[in-house]
Design a protein around this motif. Structure first.
Motif, PDB file in Angstrom:
ATOM      1  N   TYR A   1       0.849  -1.185   0.000  1.00 20.68           N
ATOM      2  CA  TYR A   1       0.000   0.000   0.000  1.00 20.68           C
ATOM      3  C   TYR A   1       0.887   1.238   0.000  1.00 20.68           C
ATOM      4  O   TYR A   1       2.075   1.161   0.331  1.00 20.68           O
ATOM      5  CB  TYR A   1      -0.893   0.014   1.240  1.00 20.68           C
ATOM      6  N   ILE A   2       0.288   2.374  -0.358  1.00 20.13           N
ATOM      7  CA  ILE A   2       1.027   3.633  -0.240  1.00 20.13           C
ATOM      8  C   ILE A   2       0.197   4.641   0.543  1.00 20.13           C
ATOM      9  O   ILE A   2      -1.013   4.488   0.684  1.00 20.13           O
ATOM     10  CB  ILE A   2       1.380   4.243  -1.620  1.00 20.13           C
ATOM     11  N   ALA A   3       0.859   5.689   1.027  1.00 19.81           N
ATOM     12  CA  ALA A   3       0.188   6.842   1.614  1.00 19.81           C
ATOM     13  C   ALA A   3       0.409   8.009   0.673  1.00 19.81           C
ATOM     14  O   ALA A   3       1.520   8.195   0.176  1.00 19.81           O
ATOM     15  CB  ALA A   3       0.766   7.143   2.990  1.00 19.81           C
TER      16      ALA A   3
ATOM     17  N   ILE B   1      -4.548   5.946   2.546  1.00 20.93           N
ATOM     18  CA  ILE B   1      -3.752   4.733   2.370  1.00 20.93           C
ATOM     19  C   ILE B   1      -4.559   3.754   1.531  1.00 20.93           C
ATOM     20  O   ILE B   1      -5.724   3.464   1.840  1.00 20.93           O
ATOM     21  CB  ILE B   1      -3.373   4.131   3.734  1.00 20.93           C
ATOM     22  N   CYS B   2      -3.938   3.289   0.442  1.00 19.98           N
ATOM     23  CA  CYS B   2      -4.586   2.346  -0.486  1.00 19.98           C
ATOM     24  C   CYS B   2      -3.504   1.817  -1.426  1.00 19.98           C
ATOM     25  O   CYS B   2      -2.333   2.162  -1.267  1.00 19.98           O
ATOM     26  CB  CYS B   2      -5.684   3.060  -1.276  1.00 19.98           C
ATOM     27  N   THR B   3      -3.884   0.990  -2.398  1.00 18.44           N
ATOM     28  CA  THR B   3      -2.879   0.528  -3.356  1.00 18.44           C
ATOM     29  C   THR B   3      -2.466   1.684  -4.275  1.00 18.44           C
ATOM     30  O   THR B   3      -3.206   2.656  -4.454  1.00 18.44           O
ATOM     31  CB  THR B   3      -3.424  -0.613  -4.244  1.00 18.44           C
ATOM     32  N   ARG B   4      -1.299   1.538  -4.875  1.00 23.17           N
ATOM     33  CA  ARG B   4      -0.785   2.531  -5.815  1.00 23.17           C
ATOM     34  C   ARG B   4      -1.746   2.690  -7.008  1.00 23.17           C
ATOM     35  O   ARG B   4      -2.000   3.786  -7.488  1.00 23.17           O
ATOM     36  CB  ARG B   4       0.587   2.055  -6.317  1.00 23.17           C
ATOM     37  N   ARG B   5      -2.291   1.566  -7.420  1.00 23.45           N
ATOM     38  CA  ARG B   5      -3.235   1.553  -8.530  1.00 23.45           C
ATOM     39  C   ARG B   5      -4.464   2.418  -8.226  1.00 23.45           C
ATOM     40  O   ARG B   5      -4.913   3.217  -9.042  1.00 23.45           O
ATOM     41  CB  ARG B   5      -3.645   0.090  -8.771  1.00 23.45           C
ATOM     42  N   ALA B   6      -5.007   2.275  -7.023  1.00 21.48           N
ATOM     43  CA  ALA B   6      -6.184   3.060  -6.640  1.00 21.48           C
ATOM     44  C   ALA B   6      -5.822   4.543  -6.520  1.00 21.48           C
ATOM     45  O   ALA B   6      -6.598   5.415  -6.914  1.00 21.48           O
ATOM     46  CB  ALA B   6      -6.757   2.543  -5.324  1.00 21.48           C
ATOM     47  N   ALA B   7      -4.621   4.823  -5.987  1.00 27.54           N
ATOM     48  CA  ALA B   7      -4.174   6.220  -5.853  1.00 27.54           C
ATOM     49  C   ALA B   7      -4.100   6.873  -7.237  1.00 27.54           C
ATOM     50  O   ALA B   7      -4.515   8.020  -7.420  1.00 27.54           O
ATOM     51  CB  ALA B   7      -2.816   6.270  -5.164  1.00 27.54           C
ATOM     52  N   ARG B   8      -3.596   6.107  -8.208  1.00 27.86           N
ATOM     53  CA  ARG B   8      -3.499   6.638  -9.574  1.00 27.86           C
ATOM     54  C   ARG B   8      -4.896   6.959 -10.093  1.00 27.86           C
ATOM     55  O   ARG B   8      -5.139   8.037 -10.647  1.00 27.86           O
ATOM     56  CB  ARG B   8      -2.789   5.632 -10.489  1.00 27.86           C
ATOM     57  N   ASN B   9      -5.845   6.051  -9.903  1.00 32.06           N
ATOM     58  CA  ASN B   9      -7.225   6.322 -10.330  1.00 32.06           C
ATOM     59  C   ASN B   9      -7.770   7.583  -9.655  1.00 32.06           C
ATOM     60  O   ASN B   9      -8.402   8.421 -10.297  1.00 32.06           O
ATOM     61  CB  ASN B   9      -8.143   5.147  -9.974  1.00 32.06           C
ATOM     62  N   MET B  10      -7.523   7.704  -8.367  1.00 30.50           N
ATOM     63  CA  MET B  10      -8.029   8.870  -7.628  1.00 30.50           C
ATOM     64  C   MET B  10      -7.411  10.160  -8.146  1.00 30.50           C
ATOM     65  O   MET B  10      -8.067  11.197  -8.206  1.00 30.50           O
ATOM     66  CB  MET B  10      -7.764   8.710  -6.124  1.00 30.50           C
TER      67      MET B  10
ATOM     68  N   LEU C   1       4.698   7.320   1.716  1.00 25.40           N
ATOM     69  CA  LEU C   1       5.191   6.115   2.395  1.00 25.40           C
ATOM     70  C   LEU C   1       4.789   4.905   1.587  1.00 25.40           C
ATOM     71  O   LEU C   1       3.743   4.906   0.941  1.00 25.40           O
ATOM     72  CB  LEU C   1       4.512   5.945   3.761  1.00 25.40           C
ATOM     73  N   GLU C   2       5.608   3.868   1.644  1.00 20.62           N
ATOM     74  CA  GLU C   2       5.200   2.560   1.131  1.00 20.62           C
ATOM     75  C   GLU C   2       5.077   1.635   2.319  1.00 20.62           C
ATOM     76  O   GLU C   2       5.961   1.621   3.187  1.00 20.62           O
ATOM     77  CB  GLU C   2       6.252   2.019   0.164  1.00 20.62           C
ATOM     78  N   ILE C   3       3.997   0.886   2.347  1.00 26.33           N
ATOM     79  CA  ILE C   3       3.699   0.076   3.533  1.00 26.33           C
ATOM     80  C   ILE C   3       3.228  -1.299   3.077  1.00 26.33           C
ATOM     81  O   ILE C   3       2.409  -1.396   2.163  1.00 26.33           O
ATOM     82  CB  ILE C   3       2.542   0.715   4.336  1.00 26.33           C
TER      83      ILE C   3
END
Ligand code: A2H
Length: 253
Positions: free
Chosen positions: A57-59, A69-78, A94-96
């Motif tokens: 996951y990333i922040a 906090i969610c996956t990188r893929r979801a962050a990109r969509n957002m 952060l990467e978690i």
């Protein structure tokens, strides 16, 4: 799929003290684990949050909602849906790995439990939603199966360093009445199909088919402002209420 974008309610589950070690750098900020759900009307029944121990996951910082906090893929969509300052761009703070989020204490909207915990679910898919799921064991067979696995298997809790008090006090909550299935439809079908664990894939698929449509068309709310109303008549109102109260936001993928 392929019928165009799916609308989800993105639920914000706010991290509260004590922050886990991995999130300590963000301690002074508002930080939320975000979960995509199709069932905003069930949020009264949340007992915990699910993360996958092996998913990364990333922040990242949003414009209006603090840190997500969610996956990188979801962050990109957002980032393409106006969640970040620059369209399509987000900065990874952060990467978690999911493992390090287990036991995180959260405050989530609508649930009767004042605080809930992030716990492991091994069937979470990395390429759907945010990779984080909110758990409503009364009405989701997947959630109920995963919660029973943790409640019944001390070795499973131990493996992930989960204290009994993060799991054992959290009983499914009756929130919807569904004709023939009673007031905890997921528990009913789990027992009826004799589901053994969260990995009982075929039976869980069957359980979901049994419960969902029926719940949507004939389910009646047992709690909250719309107590006594049919779900199909108030689902949108409940989503709007969550959003108004700053507990959720709309997300597409
Ligand atoms: B639903 P669809 Cl009460 N991996 O929310 C596995 N499951 C995921 C996920 C992921 N990465 N992201 C979201 N989900 C779950 C509530 C609920 C849900 C209830 C009943 C059924 C139900 C509480 N959990 O879903 O493939 C989330 O769980 C039935 C499928 O887009 C989300 O809604 O249809 C749903 O799956 C989204 O799945």
């Amino acid at each position: 799929e392929g019928a165009g974008p799916q609308e989800y309610t993105l639920l914000k589950m706010e991290v509260v003290e004590p922050f886990p070690e991995v999130l300590k750098p963000l301690k002074s900020k508002k930080v939320s684990l975000v979960a995509a759900t199709l069932r905003p009307e069930t949020m009264y029944g949340q007992t915990n949050c699910w993360v996958h121990p092996d998913i990364k996951y990333i922040a990242f910082e949003t414009v209006n909602h603090g840190i997500f906090i969610c996956t990188r893929r979801a962050a990109r969509n957002m980032a393409y849906q106006g969640f970040t300052e620059k369209d399509g761009q987000f900065e990874v703070l952060l990467e978690i790995v999911g493992q390090d989020l287990i036991g995180t204490v959260l405050k989530s909207p609508f649930t009767c439990y004042p605080k809930i915990y992030a716990l492991p679910m091994l069937t979470i898919k990395e390429d759907k939603g945010t990779g984080i799921v909110t758990s409503v064991p009364s009405d989701s067979p997947d959630d109920y199966a995963a919660l029973v696995d943790l409640q019944k298997k001390p070795a499973f809790r131990e493996k992930y360093g989960i204290h009994d008090d993060m799991v054992l006090p959290f009983k499914p909550v009756p929130i919807l009445e569904i004709p023939e299935y009673g007031n905890m439809s997921a528990v009913h079908v789990y027992d009826k199909l004799k589901i053994q664990s969260q990995n009982d894939k075929e039976k869980l698929t069957q359980a979901k088919e049994m419960v969902y449509l029926k719940g949507f068309y004939d389910g009646v709310l047992l709690v909250g402002e719309y107590k006594g109303k049919k779900i199909q008549d108030v689902k949108k109102n409940l989503q709007a209420k969550l959003i108004e109260e700053n507990g959720a936001v709309v997300y597409y993928e």
